[in-house]
Write a protein that holds these residues in place. Structure first.
Motif, PDB file in Angstrom:
ATOM      1  N   LEU A  60       0.826  -1.208   0.000  1.00  0.00           N
ATOM      2  CA  LEU A  60       0.000   0.000   0.000  1.00  0.00           C
ATOM      3  C   LEU A  60       0.862   1.260   0.000  1.00  0.00           C
ATOM      4  CD1 LEU A  60      -2.719  -1.157   2.551  1.00  0.00           C
ATOM      5  CD2 LEU A  60      -3.026  -0.823   0.089  1.00  0.00           C
ATOM      6  N   ALA A  61       2.000   1.197   0.683  1.00  0.00           N
ATOM      7  CA  ALA A  61       2.891   2.360   0.726  1.00  0.00           C
ATOM      8  C   ALA A  61       3.414   2.698  -0.658  1.00  0.00           C
ATOM      9  CB  ALA A  61       4.061   2.089   1.679  1.00  0.00           C
ATOM     10  N   TYR A  62       3.902   1.690  -1.348  1.00  0.00           N
ATOM     11  CA  TYR A  62       4.457   1.948  -2.677  1.00  0.00           C
ATOM     12  C   TYR A  62       3.355   2.342  -3.647  1.00  0.00           C
ATOM     13  CZ  TYR A  62       7.822   1.604  -6.462  1.00  0.00           C
ATOM     14  OH  TYR A  62       8.655   1.902  -7.512  1.00  0.00           O
ATOM     15  N   LEU A  63       2.186   1.735  -3.508  1.00  0.00           N
ATOM     16  CA  LEU A  63       1.056   2.088  -4.367  1.00  0.00           C
ATOM     17  C   LEU A  63       0.664   3.551  -4.172  1.00  0.00           C
ATOM     18  CD1 LEU A  63      -1.043   0.972  -6.388  1.00  0.00           C
ATOM     19  CD2 LEU A  63      -2.509   0.464  -4.426  1.00  0.00           C
ATOM     20  N   ASP A  64       0.541   3.986  -2.913  1.00  0.00           N
ATOM     21  CA  ASP A  64       0.183   5.373  -2.635  1.00  0.00           C
ATOM     22  C   ASP A  64       1.297   6.336  -3.021  1.00  0.00           C
ATOM     23  OD1 ASP A  64      -2.311   4.798  -1.743  1.00  0.00           O
ATOM     24  OD2 ASP A  64      -1.855   4.921   0.383  1.00  0.00           O
ATOM     25  N   ARG A  65       2.531   5.819  -3.089  1.00  0.00           N
ATOM     26  CA  ARG A  65       3.672   6.665  -3.428  1.00  0.00           C
ATOM     27  C   ARG A  65       3.746   6.941  -4.928  1.00  0.00           C
ATOM     28  NH1 ARG A  65       9.615   4.963  -1.295  1.00  0.00           N
ATOM     29  NH2 ARG A  65       8.501   5.118   0.684  1.00  0.00           N
ATOM     30  N   VAL A  66       3.434   5.926  -5.745  1.00  0.00           N
ATOM     31  CA  VAL A  66       3.627   6.063  -7.193  1.00  0.00           C
ATOM     32  C   VAL A  66       2.331   6.082  -7.995  1.00  0.00           C
ATOM     33  CG1 VAL A  66       5.890   4.959  -7.041  1.00  0.00           C
ATOM     34  CG2 VAL A  66       3.886   3.582  -7.620  1.00  0.00           C
TER      35      VAL A  66
ATOM     36  N   GLY B 222       9.022  14.183  -7.161  1.00  0.00           N
ATOM     37  CA  GLY B 222      10.256  13.985  -6.408  1.00  0.00           C
ATOM     38  C   GLY B 222      10.312  14.691  -5.074  1.00  0.00           C
ATOM     39  N   ILE B 223       9.524  15.764  -4.881  1.00  0.00           N
ATOM     40  CA  ILE B 223       9.613  16.526  -3.624  1.00  0.00           C
ATOM     41  C   ILE B 223       9.164  15.673  -2.443  1.00  0.00           C
ATOM     42  CG2 ILE B 223       7.289  17.551  -3.563  1.00  0.00           C
ATOM     43  CD1 ILE B 223       8.627  20.202  -2.826  1.00  0.00           C
TER      44      ILE B 223
ATOM     45  N   ILE C 217      17.067   5.001 -10.749  1.00  0.00           N
ATOM     46  CA  ILE C 217      16.459   4.223 -11.830  1.00  0.00           C
ATOM     47  C   ILE C 217      15.033   3.832 -11.470  1.00  0.00           C
ATOM     48  CG2 ILE C 217      16.482   1.957 -12.938  1.00  0.00           C
ATOM     49  CD1 ILE C 217      19.408   2.175 -13.328  1.00  0.00           C
ATOM     50  N   ASN C 218      14.867   3.328 -10.248  1.00  0.00           N
ATOM     51  CA  ASN C 218      13.556   2.873  -9.796  1.00  0.00           C
ATOM     52  C   ASN C 218      12.492   3.942 -10.003  1.00  0.00           C
ATOM     53  OD1 ASN C 218      11.304   2.059  -8.354  1.00  0.00           O
ATOM     54  ND2 ASN C 218      12.356   1.862  -6.401  1.00  0.00           N
ATOM     55  N   TYR C 219      12.672   5.094  -9.386  1.00  0.00           N
ATOM     56  CA  TYR C 219      11.638   6.124  -9.448  1.00  0.00           C
ATOM     57  C   TYR C 219      11.682   6.924 -10.741  1.00  0.00           C
ATOM     58  CZ  TYR C 219      10.553   4.995  -4.667  1.00  0.00           C
ATOM     59  OH  TYR C 219      10.182   4.320  -3.532  1.00  0.00           O
TER      60      TYR C 219
ATOM     61  N   GLY D  30      17.501   9.852  -4.374  1.00  0.00           N
ATOM     62  CA  GLY D  30      17.356   9.420  -5.761  1.00  0.00           C
ATOM     63  C   GLY D  30      15.930   9.564  -6.251  1.00  0.00           C
ATOM     64  N   GLY D  31      14.983   9.533  -5.319  1.00  0.00           N
ATOM     65  CA  GLY D  31      13.589   9.747  -5.687  1.00  0.00           C
ATOM     66  C   GLY D  31      13.315  11.186  -6.069  1.00  0.00           C
ATOM     67  N   VAL D  32      14.164  12.110  -5.623  1.00  0.00           N
ATOM     68  CA  VAL D  32      14.077  13.503  -6.049  1.00  0.00           C
ATOM     69  C   VAL D  32      14.769  13.668  -7.403  1.00  0.00           C
ATOM     70  CG1 VAL D  32      14.628  15.902  -5.476  1.00  0.00           C
ATOM     71  CG2 VAL D  32      14.082  14.283  -3.645  1.00  0.00           C
ATOM     72  N   VAL D  33      15.972  13.098  -7.497  1.00  0.00           N
ATOM     73  CA  VAL D  33      16.804  13.291  -8.684  1.00  0.00           C
ATOM     74  C   VAL D  33      16.250  12.563  -9.900  1.00  0.00           C
ATOM     75  CG1 VAL D  33      19.099  12.912  -9.671  1.00  0.00           C
ATOM     76  CG2 VAL D  33      18.867  13.666  -7.289  1.00  0.00           C
ATOM     77  N   GLY D  34      15.878  11.290  -9.740  1.00  0.00           N
ATOM     78  CA  GLY D  34      15.438  10.484 -10.874  1.00  0.00           C
ATOM     79  C   GLY D  34      14.260  11.080 -11.630  1.00  0.00           C
ATOM     80  N   PRO D  35      13.127  11.345 -10.955  1.00  0.00           N
ATOM     81  CA  PRO D  35      11.986  11.924 -11.679  1.00  0.00           C
ATOM     82  C   PRO D  35      12.284  13.302 -12.261  1.00  0.00           C
ATOM     83  CG  PRO D  35      11.281  10.978  -9.600  1.00  0.00           C
ATOM     84  CD  PRO D  35      12.779  10.978  -9.579  1.00  0.00           C
TER      85      PRO D  35
END
Length: 427
Positions: A20-26, A51-52, A249-251, A371-376
């Motif tokens: 649920l966490a990853y689902l709500d995140r992406v 990314g913020i 890469i992931n995000y 990386g979640g900020v940088v990647g997207p």
């Protein structure tokens, strides 16, 4: 068997929570298919807003895990799920760039500490020899959230106009409510330590308590690790940067994958099902790397293989104009994309224990999630400036390859470390 009892009690709950966490995140990546046009978000603004989340997440993650170590996982993990479920629900009120940025930032604060908190929780319940295997089951939650969430999210988008709400609004509503419910389930079902496990017999509780205490003493070598010392430890920085390379890469890919696939000329419903294919491959990759890592005891080698291979596959995908060939390369990348997770998160337990371990896990995850900020942002910026996704994919692949040599910094576990500790027979 004690470990089986513990696994059946907790692992499904932890997998469900992380799912649920990853689902709500992406899920914003699917909402973006129609939301961006509705509220006037450019590709760059969307990438920054996506990314913020990670910026506020990393700022509050270490304090969150320190608190968890003090008050216990039961109340703290339940609190995390409840607050982020409420804020995710509030995404229906997004009306422009600023409200999008604010709610994504608040979501990062609310969710901070969930993943490192669960990793720390598992270190209290599962001996070293089981951690990569149990970790591989837990990390399945990430690709499964895409396998299941991608087509489901596309179906929610099709509810556009129902009761006067946009499809992307229904997406946020229907994917937030289960999170709120799960927060209460966690509070009822979790226990903070083996000594509180009433679902085990007294003999089983005593065995597991002694086993975990013995492994913790072996890691500490009879001495504790101060929190400041942990934060300055070169191994923590190295682990954080290695994971950072994988996370970009992931995000970077996952926040834009529905838009990449939409460019093949598919409908929103078709996009949902095709987007799930790399995640199906990722399920196989996680199980494979978790199993082989435990069998061989080689953590660093398989982390290096997984990160290098996903970068190569991602770079190869940019060479194919044909959608089928490009998708095949992206599916191959999916197999390796999360393969590093189980062996990687088995490494910190070899160096730290107790509150120091909680701090180390949170610090590593905080650095990684930058990386979640940088990647997207990189993907959004290069998409807007070049008109294609290829340059963004190449940039992500190059950044990931750069961090692989840092694995050499991590010394092999010494005789007193947990990996070398004697293994007691199970009850």
């Amino acid at each position: 068997m004690v470990i089986s009892k513990v696994a059946w009690r907790f692992v499904p709950l932890l997998v469900g929570s992380a799912f649920l966490a990853y689902l709500d995140r992406v899920n914003v990546s699917f909402a973006a298919l129609t939301m961006n046009a509705d509220i006037g978000l450019s590709a760059a603004a969307y990438g920054f807003g996506a990314g913020i989340f990670f910026l506020t997440y990393v700022l509050t993650e270490v304090p969150s895990n320190i608190i968890l170590a003090k008050v216990g996982a039961r109340i703290w993990l339940a609190r995390i799920m409840f607050t982020w479920g409420i804020i995710s629900l509030m995404m229906v009120f997004v009306r422009g760039e600023m409200s999008f940025y604010i709610l994504r930032a608040l979501l990062g604060i609310a969710e901070a500490g969930l993943y490192p908190g669960i990793v720390y929780f598992m270190s209290l319940w599962f001996p070293a020899k089981y951690r990569a295997r149990m970790g591989s089951i837990f990390w399945l939650s990430i690709p499964l959230s895409s396998v299941i969430g991608a087509p489901v999210s596309s179906m929610f988008l099709a509810m556009d106009g129902l009761l006067g709400l946009k499809g992307w609004m229904w997406l946020f509503i229907l994917e937030s409510l289960p999170t709120i419910v799960m927060s209460f389930v966690l509070y009822v079902m979790l226990r903070n330590s083996p000594s509180e496990a009433e679902f085990l017999t007294r003999e089983e509780r005593d065995w597991l308590t002694r086993r975990m205490a013995g492994e913790a003493d072996a890691v500490a070598g009879g001495h504790g690790h101060g929190i400041l010392a942990v934060l300055k430890d070169v191994r923590v920085l190295s682990l954080g940067l290695i994971c950072f390379g994988a996370v970009i890469i992931n995000y970077g890919v996952n926040f834009f994958l529905p838009q990449i696939i939409k460019g093949f000329g598919l409908t929103n419903m078709q996009v949902g099902f095709v987007t799930a294919l790399p995640s199906v491959a990722a399920v196989c990759g996680i199980l494979f790397f978790g199993y082989i890592s435990d069998r061989t005891g080689n953590r660093r080698g398989f982390v290096a293989i997984a990160i290098s291979a996903v970068a190569i596959c991602l770079a190869l995908s940019t060479l194919f104009p044909d959608p089928v060939a490009k998708m095949a390369a992206l599916i191959a990348a999916g197999f390796f994309m999360f393969g590093y997770l189980a062996p990687f998160w088995a490494i910190p337990h070899r160096f730290f224990t107790g509150a120091a371990l909680a701090t180390a896990i949170a610090a590593v995850n905080s650095i990684a999630n930058l990386g979640g900020v940088v990647g997207p942002y990189v993907m959004g910026y290069l998409r807007e400036t070049t008109g294609s996704f290829e340059d963004g994919l190449l940039a992500l692949a190059f950044g990931a390859v750069l961090v692989v040599p840092l694995l050499l910094v991590l010394r092999a576990p010494q005789k007193g470390d947990i990996g070398a500790a004697a293994v007691s027979p199970e009850v």
